[in-house]
Motif scaffolding. Structure first.
Motif, PDB file in Angstrom:
ATOM      1  N   THR A  67       0.853  -1.191   0.000  1.00 10.87           N
ATOM      2  CA  THR A  67       0.000   0.000   0.000  1.00 10.87           C
ATOM      3  C   THR A  67       0.890   1.243   0.000  1.00 10.87           C
ATOM      4  OG1 THR A  67      -0.038   0.205   2.411  1.00 10.87           O
ATOM      5  CG2 THR A  67      -1.704  -1.246   1.413  1.00 10.87           C
ATOM      6  N   ASN A 128      -4.659  -2.989  -3.404  1.00  9.58           N
ATOM      7  CA  ASN A 128      -3.906  -2.297  -2.363  1.00  9.58           C
ATOM      8  C   ASN A 128      -3.580  -0.874  -2.779  1.00  9.58           C
ATOM      9  OD1 ASN A 128      -4.060  -4.189  -0.380  1.00  9.58           O
ATOM     10  ND2 ASN A 128      -2.069  -5.096  -0.776  1.00  9.58           N
ATOM     11  N   SER A 130      -5.408   2.954  -3.521  1.00 12.06           N
ATOM     12  CA  SER A 130      -6.503   3.627  -2.816  1.00 12.06           C
ATOM     13  C   SER A 130      -7.825   3.349  -3.543  1.00 12.06           C
ATOM     14  CB  SER A 130      -6.252   5.132  -2.750  1.00 12.06           C
ATOM     15  OG  SER A 130      -6.338   5.703  -4.047  1.00 12.06           O
ATOM     16  N   TYR A 153      -7.132  -0.238  -0.261  1.00  9.19           N
ATOM     17  CA  TYR A 153      -6.619  -0.549   1.071  1.00  9.19           C
ATOM     18  C   TYR A 153      -7.253   0.334   2.132  1.00  9.19           C
ATOM     19  CZ  TYR A 153      -3.640   3.612   1.334  1.00  9.19           C
ATOM     20  OH  TYR A 153      -3.186   4.899   1.400  1.00  9.19           O
ATOM     21  N   PRO A 159      -6.053  -4.508   4.683  1.00 15.78           N
ATOM     22  CA  PRO A 159      -5.928  -4.736   3.239  1.00 15.78           C
ATOM     23  C   PRO A 159      -5.470  -6.160   2.920  1.00 15.78           C
ATOM     24  CG  PRO A 159      -4.052  -3.483   4.028  1.00 15.78           C
ATOM     25  CD  PRO A 159      -4.991  -3.647   5.200  1.00 15.78           C
TER      26      PRO A 159
END
Length: 191
Positions: A67, A128, A130, A153, A159
């Protein structure tokens, strides 16, 4: 396949060509993080999993499967919590704007998604990246209307590889988790 009623797709490497889409974005992020210092930016890219010999990100690397928080923690290990959140917000903005604008669909994926939608599969994205980045990418590819939901995530407590996105999609669609297939390109998708 008869019991599968829903399909959650990872976004990068499954719907979009990961390296064609993300190399430019990663470079932009690294240059931003290094304040324009090319040598430092290259070191950051290497730490995040970019292989300069093959000109590709290594599978399961931080950049390929992590992420923006993972990238911030790697690149800025000594930031305060407040500065860390500001850096994540900055990277979320970069990845949602640049990542969606530079999205390169994998060959045949748009047609395949249309076929699956016409066969009444419930479609979703579990990434992962946004949530905003995922939604903007689906719009760029012209397929947003085929999807019930996109989960980044930041849309779930945990996530991938945690099951939170599958459980959220199950709650939304009313499908049992066992009736939902997960399609991905990294080990964490399988997990």
């Amino acid at each position: 396949m008869a019991e599968i009623k829903g399909i959650l797709f990872d976004k990068d490497g499954t719907l979009v060509d990961f390296n064609a889409t993300w190399l430019g974005v990663a470079d932009f992020m690294a240059m931003d993080a290094s304040e324009g210092d090319r040598w430092k930016a290259d070191r950051l890219l290497a730490a995040a999993g970019y292989d300069f010999a093959t000109k590709r990100f290594k599978p399961d690397s931080i950049f390929a499967s992590g992420t923006n928080m993972d990238v911030v923690e790697l690149w800025f290990p000594r930031l305060s919590d407040e500065d860390q959140m500001l850096a994540v917000a900055r990277f979320n903005e970069i990845t949602s704007v640049q990542g969606s604008a530079m999205a390169v669909a994998l060959p045949g994926i748009v047609e395949t998604l249309g076929v699956l939608h016409r066969k009444s599969y419930r479609l979703g994205v579990a990434t992962n990246d946004s949530t905003t980045g995922a939604e903007k990418t689906l719009l760029t590819l012209g397929v947003a209307q085929l999807f019930d939901a996109a989960y980044g995530y930041d849309a779930v407590a945990n996530p991938k590889p945690a099951p939170d996105t599958i459980l959220a999609f199950s709650d939304l669609t009313g499908l049992r988790p066992a009736a939902i297939a997960m399609v991905g390109d990294n080990r964490h998708d399988l997990e």
